[in-house]
Write a protein that holds these residues in place. Structure first.
Motif, mmCIF file in Angstrom:
data_model
loop_
_atom_site.group_PDB
_atom_site.id
_atom_site.type_symbol
_atom_site.label_atom_id
_atom_site.label_comp_id
_atom_site.label_asym_id
_atom_site.label_seq_id
_atom_site.Cartn_x
_atom_site.Cartn_y
_atom_site.Cartn_z
ATOM 1 N N MET A 8 0.832 -1.202 0.000
ATOM 2 C CA MET A 8 0.000 0.000 0.000
ATOM 3 C C MET A 8 0.869 1.255 0.000
ATOM 4 S SD MET A 8 -2.762 1.313 2.870
ATOM 5 C CE MET A 8 -1.449 1.612 4.040
ATOM 6 N N ASP A 9 0.548 2.184 -0.869
ATOM 7 C CA ASP A 9 1.239 3.471 -0.903
ATOM 8 C C ASP A 9 0.607 4.341 0.185
ATOM 9 O OD1 ASP A 9 2.080 6.079 -1.411
ATOM 10 O OD2 ASP A 9 2.207 5.753 -3.568
ATOM 11 N N ARG A 10 1.302 4.460 1.319
ATOM 12 C CA ARG A 10 0.711 5.151 2.463
ATOM 13 C C ARG A 10 0.518 6.649 2.205
ATOM 14 N NH1 ARG A 10 4.223 3.164 7.499
ATOM 15 N NH2 ARG A 10 5.842 3.113 5.899
ATOM 16 N N PHE A 11 1.419 7.252 1.438
ATOM 17 C CA PHE A 11 1.262 8.674 1.144
ATOM 18 C C PHE A 11 0.035 8.903 0.256
ATOM 19 C CE2 PHE A 11 2.239 12.580 -1.266
ATOM 20 C CZ PHE A 11 2.375 13.461 -0.197
ATOM 21 N N GLN A 12 -0.134 8.048 -0.769
ATOM 22 C CA GLN A 12 -1.316 8.169 -1.608
ATOM 23 C C GLN A 12 -2.585 7.925 -0.785
ATOM 24 O OE1 GLN A 12 -2.430 4.983 -4.214
ATOM 25 N NE2 GLN A 12 -3.034 6.380 -5.877
ATOM 26 N N ALA A 13 -2.536 6.945 0.111
ATOM 27 C CA ALA A 13 -3.697 6.655 0.948
ATOM 28 C C ALA A 13 -4.065 7.862 1.805
ATOM 29 C CB ALA A 13 -3.406 5.443 1.838
ATOM 30 N N MET A 14 -3.049 8.536 2.311
ATOM 31 C CA MET A 14 -3.287 9.739 3.110
ATOM 32 C C MET A 14 -3.931 10.827 2.261
ATOM 33 S SD MET A 14 -0.449 11.780 5.412
ATOM 34 C CE MET A 14 -0.054 10.300 6.341
ATOM 35 N N GLN A 15 -3.440 11.009 1.035
ATOM 36 C CA GLN A 15 -4.014 12.000 0.129
ATOM 37 C C GLN A 15 -5.461 11.676 -0.200
ATOM 38 O OE1 GLN A 15 -0.941 11.577 -2.957
ATOM 39 N NE2 GLN A 15 -0.510 13.774 -2.743
ATOM 40 N N VAL A 16 -5.725 10.432 -0.499
ATOM 41 C CA VAL A 16 -7.083 10.027 -0.856
ATOM 42 C C VAL A 16 -8.027 10.212 0.328
ATOM 43 C CG1 VAL A 16 -8.540 8.056 -1.485
ATOM 44 C CG2 VAL A 16 -6.347 8.425 -2.659
ATOM 45 N N PHE A 17 -7.583 9.779 1.500
ATOM 46 C CA PHE A 17 -8.418 9.934 2.702
ATOM 47 C C PHE A 17 -8.742 11.407 2.958
ATOM 48 C CE2 PHE A 17 -8.495 10.824 7.305
ATOM 49 C CZ PHE A 17 -9.668 10.169 7.636
ATOM 50 N N ALA A 18 -7.742 12.261 2.874
ATOM 51 C CA ALA A 18 -7.959 13.695 3.115
ATOM 52 C C ALA A 18 -8.943 14.269 2.109
ATOM 53 C CB ALA A 18 -6.631 14.447 3.058
ATOM 54 N N ARG A 19 -8.842 13.839 0.863
ATOM 55 C CA ARG A 19 -9.743 14.363 -0.167
ATOM 56 C C ARG A 19 -11.185 13.898 0.069
ATOM 57 N NH1 ARG A 19 -10.236 18.845 -2.640
ATOM 58 N NH2 ARG A 19 -11.301 18.715 -4.627
ATOM 59 N N VAL A 20 -11.352 12.643 0.483
ATOM 60 C CA VAL A 20 -12.697 12.130 0.773
ATOM 61 C C VAL A 20 -13.336 12.959 1.889
ATOM 62 C CG1 VAL A 20 -13.980 10.184 1.758
ATOM 63 C CG2 VAL A 20 -12.288 9.785 -0.039
ATOM 64 N N VAL A 21 -12.562 13.272 2.916
ATOM 65 C CA VAL A 21 -13.076 14.050 4.034
ATOM 66 C C VAL A 21 -13.415 15.479 3.585
ATOM 67 C CG1 VAL A 21 -12.555 15.006 6.310
ATOM 68 C CG2 VAL A 21 -11.859 12.668 5.739
ATOM 69 N N GLU A 22 -12.549 16.076 2.791
ATOM 70 C CA GLU A 22 -12.748 17.467 2.361
ATOM 71 C C GLU A 22 -14.017 17.631 1.540
ATOM 72 O OE1 GLU A 22 -8.059 18.902 2.071
ATOM 73 O OE2 GLU A 22 -9.097 18.116 0.310
ATOM 74 N N VAL A 23 -14.290 16.696 0.645
ATOM 75 C CA VAL A 23 -15.461 16.834 -0.236
ATOM 76 C C VAL A 23 -16.653 16.031 0.268
ATOM 77 C CG1 VAL A 23 -14.009 17.291 -2.228
ATOM 78 C CG2 VAL A 23 -14.760 14.955 -1.789
ATOM 79 N N ASN A 24 -16.425 15.250 1.363
ATOM 80 C CA ASN A 24 -17.497 14.479 1.996
ATOM 81 C C ASN A 24 -18.182 13.525 1.027
ATOM 82 O OD1 ASN A 24 -18.937 13.829 4.352
ATOM 83 N ND2 ASN A 24 -20.688 15.073 3.706
ATOM 84 N N SER A 25 -17.381 12.920 0.159
ATOM 85 C CA SER A 25 -17.962 12.012 -0.838
ATOM 86 C C SER A 25 -16.858 11.166 -1.476
ATOM 87 C CB SER A 25 -18.689 12.807 -1.918
ATOM 88 O OG SER A 25 -18.991 12.009 -3.039
#
Length: 337
Positions: free
Chosen positions: A1-18
């Motif tokens: 797992m690319d942990r940095f990419q996972a962090m980016q994706v998680f943050a984006r999901v939270v920011e746009v709530n979707s």
């Protein structure tokens, strides 16, 4: 797992709530985003998000991880930008949103200069007085007016607008020239109202350094700067508008300044952008260019137009603004000038 990419994706999901909007903004399939979040939760051994068919929400562990993620991502972006800014030529799509009056009367007449300087930037110019969610709508920066309070946005003061109280000669012929604030009680105002609240913006005058608000009666109100000016020119009532909008008509005699000894408060103008865009080369060069554009002309720095403008495209069109609430919250400041 690319942990940095996972962090980016998680943050984006939270920011746009979707999950879907996050996938669209990141250019990934929705299933990939879902899998990345699941793998991240499995790796951390905690649940980060509560999911239902209608909404998602952060768990306590998710909220803590989001706060840490934002700091890490911001530090990485800042570090990269420090090394890349000097070498990277500003390029890519730059989405901005400005009040219609600022866009049409200030930016559009000078935009060829920006394009000449930065031909690799694809400029997407939105002109509206509505509230803009910079994160969810992927807008890089906005220009807005008003006194700024603490917010999550970075603000750069680029100028200020002086307002003027005026009326058409036809109106003054019918109703007379007011000489005191008390005289205004017998006059009609053509008001400008806020899209969000539906309420007309209050009138004010600065007398001996103090701001005096005046309740003006009127039988008409609009929420578009060009309609507000056009109706004022037709004699529908007294108006308070930005001097840069009214100046050509004051010079031609189509409008006459009223109570010139007491002018409305000056409106500060700022460029705002999310902290994540702080060191983006395209945002930085646009911010510097628009600040330079305002600096060239005293009229865009709170002047009354008597000083003249230098090296500004079509100064006879130079602008005025639609007033924002002076004591607005950060959310209100995203509405209008």
């Amino acid at each position: 797992m690319d942990r940095f990419q996972a962090m980016q994706v998680f943050a984006r999901v939270v920011e746009v709530n979707s999950f879907t909007r996050a996938a669209d903004s990141l250019g990934l399939p929705r299933t990939t985003v879902t899998t990345i979040i699941q793998n991240l939760e499995r790796h951390l051994g905690v649940r980060l998000l509560n999911r239902t068919t209608r909404r998602i929400s952060l768990t306590p562990d998710g909220a803590a991880y989001f706060d840490h993620s934002k700091r890490v991502l911001a530090d990485v972006e800042e570090t990269e930008a420090c090394f890349q800014a000097a070498a990277v030529k500003p390029q890519g799509k730059l989405r901005i949103d400005v009040p219609a009056s600022v866009g049409r009367l200030i930016l559009v007449p000078a935009i060829a200069e920006f394009r000449e300087r930065y031909p690799d930037i694809e400029l997407v110019l939105g002109m509206s007085d509505r509230r803009v969610d910079l994160v969810q709508e992927a807008v890089d920066c906005v220009i807005r007016g008003g006194e700024l309070e603490d917010s999550s946005l970075v603000a750069r003061r680029i100028g200020s607008f002086q307002f003027v109280t005026c009326a058409a000669p036809s109106y003054l012929e019918r109703h007379g020239m007011p000489h005191t604030l008390e005289d205004l009680k017998s006059h009609r105002a053509l008001n400008y109202f806020c899209n969000r609240t539906g309420r007309s913006f209050s009138w004010d005058f600065v007398i001996d350094g103090r701001v005096h608000e005046v309740d003006m009666t009127g039988d008409m109100a609009v929420n578009d700067w060009s309609a507000h000016l056009a109706l004022g020119l037709q004699g529908f009532g007294l108006i308070q508008t930005a001097r840069f909008i009214a100046l050509p008509h004051l010079q031609s005699g189509e409008l006459i300044e009223v109570l010139p000894q007491w002018r409305p408060t000056i409106l500060p103008i700022s460029l705002l952008y999310p902290q994540s865009r702080q060191l983006s080369p395209k945002v930085r060069v646009f911010s510097d260019w628009v600040a330079e554009l305002f600096m060239r002309c005293p009229l865009l720095r709170g002047g009354d137009g008597s000083e003249g403008c230098h090296d500004v495209r079509k100064p006879e069109l130079l602008p005025g603004a639609i007033r924002a609430p002076r004591r607005g919250t950060p959310a209100e400041l995203e509405y209008a000038i």
